[in-house]
Design a protein around this motif. Structure first.
Motif, PDB file in Angstrom:
ATOM      1  N   GLU A 138       0.995  -1.078   0.108  1.00 49.43           N
ATOM      2  CA  GLU A 138       0.050   0.166  -0.006  1.00 49.43           C
ATOM      3  C   GLU A 138       0.760   1.220   0.019  1.00 49.43           C
ATOM      4  N   GLU A 139       1.920   1.300   0.836  1.00 53.11           N
ATOM      5  CA  GLU A 139       2.673   2.476   0.799  1.00 53.11           C
ATOM      6  C   GLU A 139       3.455   2.714  -0.382  1.00 53.11           C
ATOM      7  N   LEU A 183       2.227   1.913  -3.334  1.00 56.02           N
ATOM      8  CA  LEU A 183       1.392   2.434  -4.432  1.00 56.02           C
ATOM      9  C   LEU A 183       0.917   3.981  -3.947  1.00 56.02           C
ATOM     10  N   ASN A 184       0.924   4.250  -2.916  1.00 52.21           N
ATOM     11  CA  ASN A 184       0.754   5.856  -2.561  1.00 52.21           C
ATOM     12  C   ASN A 184       1.866   6.530  -3.084  1.00 52.21           C
ATOM     13  N   ARG A 212       1.681   6.962  -6.502  1.00 51.79           N
ATOM     14  CA  ARG A 212       0.827   8.159  -7.008  1.00 51.79           C
ATOM     15  C   ARG A 212       1.081   9.476  -6.645  1.00 51.79           C
ATOM     16  N   ALA A 213       1.886   9.723  -5.693  1.00 52.89           N
ATOM     17  CA  ALA A 213       1.932  11.114  -5.445  1.00 52.89           C
ATOM     18  C   ALA A 213       3.447  11.596  -5.892  1.00 52.89           C
TER      19      ALA A 213
END
Length: 535
Positions: free
Chosen positions: A253-254, A256-257, A260-261
């Motif tokens: 999850e980390e 992916l985030n 994204r950013a």
């Protein structure tokens, strides 16, 4: 310019020294750790990296007597107790020699060794382990403290820590010199794994307590408490490797985030630093009865090692952007008394393997693959223009596709797809295009225009379908064979392809697919991918 990475460090007791070499190799290749995780010894190294320790600060082969421990007048054995180690060693590495030498040394020496073995066995049976992690916890907390104080001082802040360092103290949002840390621990009281990190639930947990618990190898270290974990302060905790010795999944999850950013057009690799070794179980040569006894111990040791240290084999197909860094290490899991020469030999062997893999996979291979893709793209354009000089091809893209597990395919490399969401698409083996080319050993055509007009693809989920570029009109997929001879054979006689190369476009490529000479020329050009797919 540095490359951001996540890193996972495998557990392995004394073998964890190899991870320092792995960190040094990563630094050499200008890789920036933005997140680290580990279990057991891997958790210890990950923690030091997370707060900003460099490889040379932990262990510098050019100045080995000034490593992190010796700079503070500490030896590895002092962390677990030298007297305790002598007794423990007599029942393990030295114990194998009792059967051949003990009787020659007389009954008194033999009885002394036997009493030692019984004492160690009784302590392990009573406490679940022999060594305490208390000293390791205290020393690690001190190392964290002095590094954090330097970070704050460098920023012009005078900070004094009056309590043990907690996860909130190493939060990268608070201390930018730190990176994200995840420590894997097994809660043996409640039968569950716990991933400690800088989340709100764990912000007041003492980092050194969590790490000390994670390195508590059953039978070697006594189970530990994590008193600062208010949810379960009285639970007993043990080696995180019991549930995941190489937790490659913790940053899903980390990662992916972050992408994204911070890195929307690229992927952040996950490096899995794994330890390749043979612990060398005792090889008995005494009487049948004694030999049988030691064979039982050896078998038990192998079972334990396989369960704790070898059970989390990295499966590349199921973890995107994963690169395994396999490092040979000749130290044994419990060889805490290794001398300087053993340490240097182990370090350099691991460093050579890690540096070689990183240079090849992070620098050399991506550049070579991209060059082959670009060259093939030019070849296709030239072949089309030569046969169809009036044809204008809109947005020609190239993708290299391989099997993914037992029933899927995925795009592993691409060219001219950086602005599209389908550059890493995974799809069913029953879908059109690449799966057909692979199974039929022949080129296959996809009419995307009709597929989009239908509004769905029967072999794609709606999420997969939504990723495909909506302006696409068509695609041609070529199986990639190892040798040109395959194209001179009938489709049924051709060997299984190494993979598939696809060209797709916002233009209709049907007339290209129907032109035998052009198709033959492009098919021969696709052979240049066989080396890429074999690597």
């Amino acid at each position: 310019m540095t490359t951001p990475i996540y890193a996972i460090f495998e557990g392995g007791g004394a073998k964890g020294l190899a991870h320092v070499a792995g960190v040094a190799a990563a630094e050499l290749n200008e890789l920036e750790f933005i997140g680290v995780a580990g279990a057991s010894a891997g958790a210890l190294i990950a923690t030091l990296v997370a707060v900003g320790y460099s490889a040379s600060e932990m262990f510098d082969p050019n100045n080995p007597m000034a490593n992190l421990l010796t700079r503070h007048a500490i030896s590895p054995l002092s962390l677990i107790g030298e007297a305790e180690w002598q007794k423990f060693a007599a029942t393990t590495s030295q114990g194998a020699r009792v059967q051949t030498k003990g009787w020659l040394q007389g009954p008194r020496a033999t009885m002394k060794r036997a009493r030692c073995m019984i004492g160690v066995a009784n302590e392990i049976r009573r406490s679940g382990g022999y060594f305490s992690t208390d000293e390791i916890r205290k020393r690690l907390d001190y190392f964290l403290r002095i590094k954090l104080m330097k970070h704050h001082a460098d920023a012009g802040r005078k900070v004094t820590f009056t309590a043990p360092i907690k996860f909130k103290d190493i939060d990268p949002e608070v201390v930018p010199q730190c990176c994200s840390l995840k420590v894997i621990v097994t809660d043996i009281t409640n039968g569950r794994p716990i991933i400690f990190g800088t989340s709100e639930a764990h912000q007041n947990v003492e980092v050194a307590e969590a790490v000390a618990a994670s390195i508590s190898i059953p039978g070697v270290f006594k189970p530990a408490y994590i008193r600062s974990y208010a949810v379960a302060p009285d639970a007993l905790y043990a080696d995180g490797g019991l549930v995941s010795n190489l937790p490659i999944w913790v940053f899903a999850e980390e990662k992916l985030n972050f992408e994204r950013a911070e890195n929307p057009k690229g992927r952040v690799p996950i490096l899995a630093f794994s330890l390749i070794t043979d612990d060398g179980a005792p090889k008995p040569n005494g009487t049948a009865a004694v030999s049988g006894f030691w064979n039982v111990l050896a078998y038990a040791k192998q079972v334990g090692t396989a369960a704790i240290f070898g059970g989390q084999t990295v499966v590349h197909e199921f973890v995107p952007d994963l690169l395994q860094i396999a490092m040979p290490i000749r130290l044994k899991t419990t060889e805490f008394d290794f001398d300087l020469q053993r340490a240097l030999d182990a370090y350099y062997e691991a460093y050579a393997a890690a540096a070689g893999t990183l240079v090849q996979q992070i620098r050399v291979r991506p550049a070579r693959v991209n060059a082959v893709l670009a060259d093939f793209h030019r070849d296709v354009i030239a072949a089309i223009h030569q046969s169809f000089p009036q044809t204008k091809i809109q947005s020609l893209r190239v993708s290299l596709i391989t099997r993914f597990g037992a029933s899927s395919f995925r795009i592993v490399h691409s060219y001219n797809m950086a602005d599209d969401a389908d550059d890493r698409l995974v799809f069913s083996q029953r879908a059109q295009g690449a799966p057909n080319a692979f199974s039929n050993r022949a080129p296959a055509f996809i009419d995307f225009a009709n597929t989009f007009a239908a509004g769905k693809n029967p072999y794609m989920t709606k999420y997969e379908f939504a990723l495909v570029r909506r302006s696409l009109q068509s695609a041609i997929c070529f199986p990639v064979f190892n040798e040109a001879q395959a194209w001179n054979q009938g489709a049924s006689e051709r060997p299984e392809p190494l993979g598939v190369v696809a060209i797709d476009s916002d233009s209709n490529l049907a007339h290209i697919f129907g032109d035998k000479p052009v198709m033959q020329e492009i098919a021969i050009k696709s052979l240049k991918f066989n080396e890429v797919l074999r690597a």
